[in-house]
Structure formats: C-alpha cells, structure tokens
Scaffold this active site. Structure first.
Site, PDB file in Angstrom:
ATOM      1  N   HIS A  37     -42.864  -2.840   0.857  1.00 15.98           N
ATOM      2  CA  HIS A  37     -42.413  -1.547   1.392  1.00 15.98           C
ATOM      3  C   HIS A  37     -40.877  -1.493   1.433  1.00 15.98           C
ATOM      4  CE1 HIS A  37     -46.439  -1.837   3.538  1.00 15.98           C
ATOM      5  NE2 HIS A  37     -46.527  -0.661   2.960  1.00 15.98           N
ATOM      6  N   SER A 187     -49.623  -7.055   0.454  1.00 17.73           N
ATOM      7  CA  SER A 187     -50.410  -5.928   0.964  1.00 17.73           C
ATOM      8  C   SER A 187     -50.571  -6.091   2.468  1.00 17.73           C
ATOM      9  CB  SER A 187     -51.806  -5.941   0.308  1.00 17.73           C
ATOM     10  OG  SER A 187     -52.690  -5.136   1.049  1.00 17.73           O
TER      11      SER A 187
END
Ligand code: PAF
Length: 286
Positions: A37, A187
């Site tokens: 991210h 993830s």
C-alpha cells in the site's frame, strides 16, 4: 496529514486545492496497510501535488460467509504509516457515512461478464460491490489519478474498464506487486496464515513462475498446464479456486497465438484465500 471522517469534511479542502491548480492522487484501501500500500502512496506522491488515501472496509464487497467481521482494522497504525509516507489526507468514513440509505442502495454499479469470471465466479457480487464503492469514492475525492495494486489484477482490469465506460476523468495507474523475499505477494490477509501455512504459502508464486517458464519454453496447452498446476497445489494442501492463463489486455482466455499473457491463481490455505498473478510477454514468434 489530516484525517477526515465525513464526505463534506474531505470535499471542502479538496475543492480549495483544486482551485489552486493542485493535482490530486488517490489511493483507495481497506486498511491494515503494508509496504505494498505504501508503494502506492509513494507513487502517488511522486506524480501528484496532493495525495488522498481512503481506509474503508466496504461491507458490500464481502459475501455472507466471508471475513468482513474479522478483517483487520488497524486505523491508528495505518494513519502513522500514511503520515510517514507523506500522505496529505486520510479519508476514513463510517459505513453510515458511505451508505446513508443503508447497504441495500437502489443504485449500484453492475459488472457484466468480467465480474463473473475468475474471483467473480467464487465471490458472487464481489466486483459489483468493489465497482460501486470505487465509483462513490471517485465521486467524493474527484482525483486526477488513482493508484491500484497489480496484485488484484482482475480488480484493476474492472476498475480500468469502469472508469472508461462511465467516463470518469481519472487516469488509473497499476502499481507492481510487492513480494516477501520468498516470493509471497504482500497482502493484508497474509496475517491470517499460521506459521506452518506461512512457510507453505510461497508455493503459489513458485507455481506461477513454473507455469510462465513452461509457456516460455513453448507449451501452449493451457488447459492441461493449469489443470496440472491445480492438482499440484491441491496435493500440497491448498484448495484452489482457479488457475488460469488469460490475455493480459482483457482477461479473456488466452489462445496459443496471444503474446501478452497473465496467469492468475486463487487458492485457499486453511482459512486464508490467497490470490496472485504473473503477467509476461512472449516474443511474437515464440
Ligand atoms: O483493493 C481493495 O482494497 C478494495 O477492493 C478497494 C479498491 C479499496 C475497494 O474497497
């Protein structure tokens, strides 16, 4: 970094920034942020004057038996990471702010064929939920550019097509997947893995690399190759949803003459559903 929980609270300063001629980059997330991210935020920072990230665990993209209730919510740690990465605004709305009329809105975005393939076949309604919330976020933030991870390759393809078909004046940028040293794609759901499963999980990426190599060496029977890979994963303790070779451009099943390919995998390991993909180009004559 400023944190806003309401739509109007975010819209006001963004309107002002737009008036000053500033470009806005947008990174939508569901939080529990990791280095993947942050690479989206860094890319946005490099390309735009101002970066907005959102954290919203969107209920409408989860199926009834999925992990909406247990999805990790780590707002405090996430906002520290975003601030350190130079994010300017964090938009963290409550569900009642995003869905003021309740979750069963009478208006939503429906994704036809592509939404029912691959992950869509195993998560009915998932991509309608994603496309609807991404449209709402696009309307709230009105960014110039939005950044999505290539790890969710199908989501990225669907968002690109939706942006084009619904005429959002937004450039969509796909950012490469970040991996752990052993190849496992980063993830938020990796946190569900037990220690033993974490050791096992990189087999998904190894399987993708083996398939890519076999195709590179000239194998073109994609049905046979993916079925063998599926069985191999199954024998190794995974419960695969699919292994599939597709055209990278539109995710249609790949034919022997296609050269821009992506191999996509989704497989469960214990209670964790792992997804990954590998895109590559074959030389035109291979
Ligand atoms: O990829 C995600 O985290 C979500 O699907 C998204 C794009 C933030 C929409 O809820």
């Amino acid at each position: 970094m400023k944190t806003e929980h309401t739509i109007n609270g975010l819209r006001d300063p963004l309107r002002q920034a737009r008036r000053e001629g500033k470009t806005i980059g947008f990174v939508p997330t569901m939080g529990n942020l990791h280095a993947g991210h942050i690479s989206l935020v860094e890319r946005a920072k490099a390309q735009c004057d101002l970066v907005v990230a959102s954290i919203f665990v969107n209920p409408t993209q989860f199926g009834a038996n999925e992990d909406f209730g247990t999805y990790p919510r780590t707002l405090e740690a996430d906002s520290q990471l975003l601030a350190a990465a130079g994010c300017d605004f964090l938009f963290a709305p409550a569900a009642t702010e995003m869905y003021a009329n309740g979750l069963n809105q009478s208006t939503s975005v429906h994704v036809a064929e592509l939404g029912k393939e691959l992950c869509g076949a195993h998560r009915p309604g998932h991509f309608d939920g994603v496309s609807s919330v991404v449209s709402k976020l696009f309307n709230i933030v009105q960014p110039d550019t939005a950044f999505f991870g290539e790890k969710d390759f199908q989501q990225l393809a669907i968002v690109r097509r939706m942006t084009q078909e619904l005429n959002f004046p937004i450039t969509i940028i796909g950012v490469p997947t970040l991996r752990a040293e052993d190849g496992l794609a980063l993830s938020s759901r990796n946190g569900y893995l037990s220690a033993a499963e974490r050791q096992q999980a990189p087999m998904v990426y190894r399987t993708l690399c083996q398939l890519r190599d076999a195709i590179g060496y000239g194998q073109r029977d994609y049905e046979m190759l993916t079925e063998a890979a599926r069985q191999h994963l199954q024998k190794s303790g995974f419960d695969p949803d699919y292994v599939s070779v597709r055209r990278a451009s539109d995710l249609l099943p790949a034919k022997a003459e296609d050269t821009a390919l992506v191999i996509l995998v989704a497989a469960r390991l214990g209670k964790t559903r792992l997804i990954d993909n590998l895109a590559f180009e074959l030389p035109a004559s291979a």
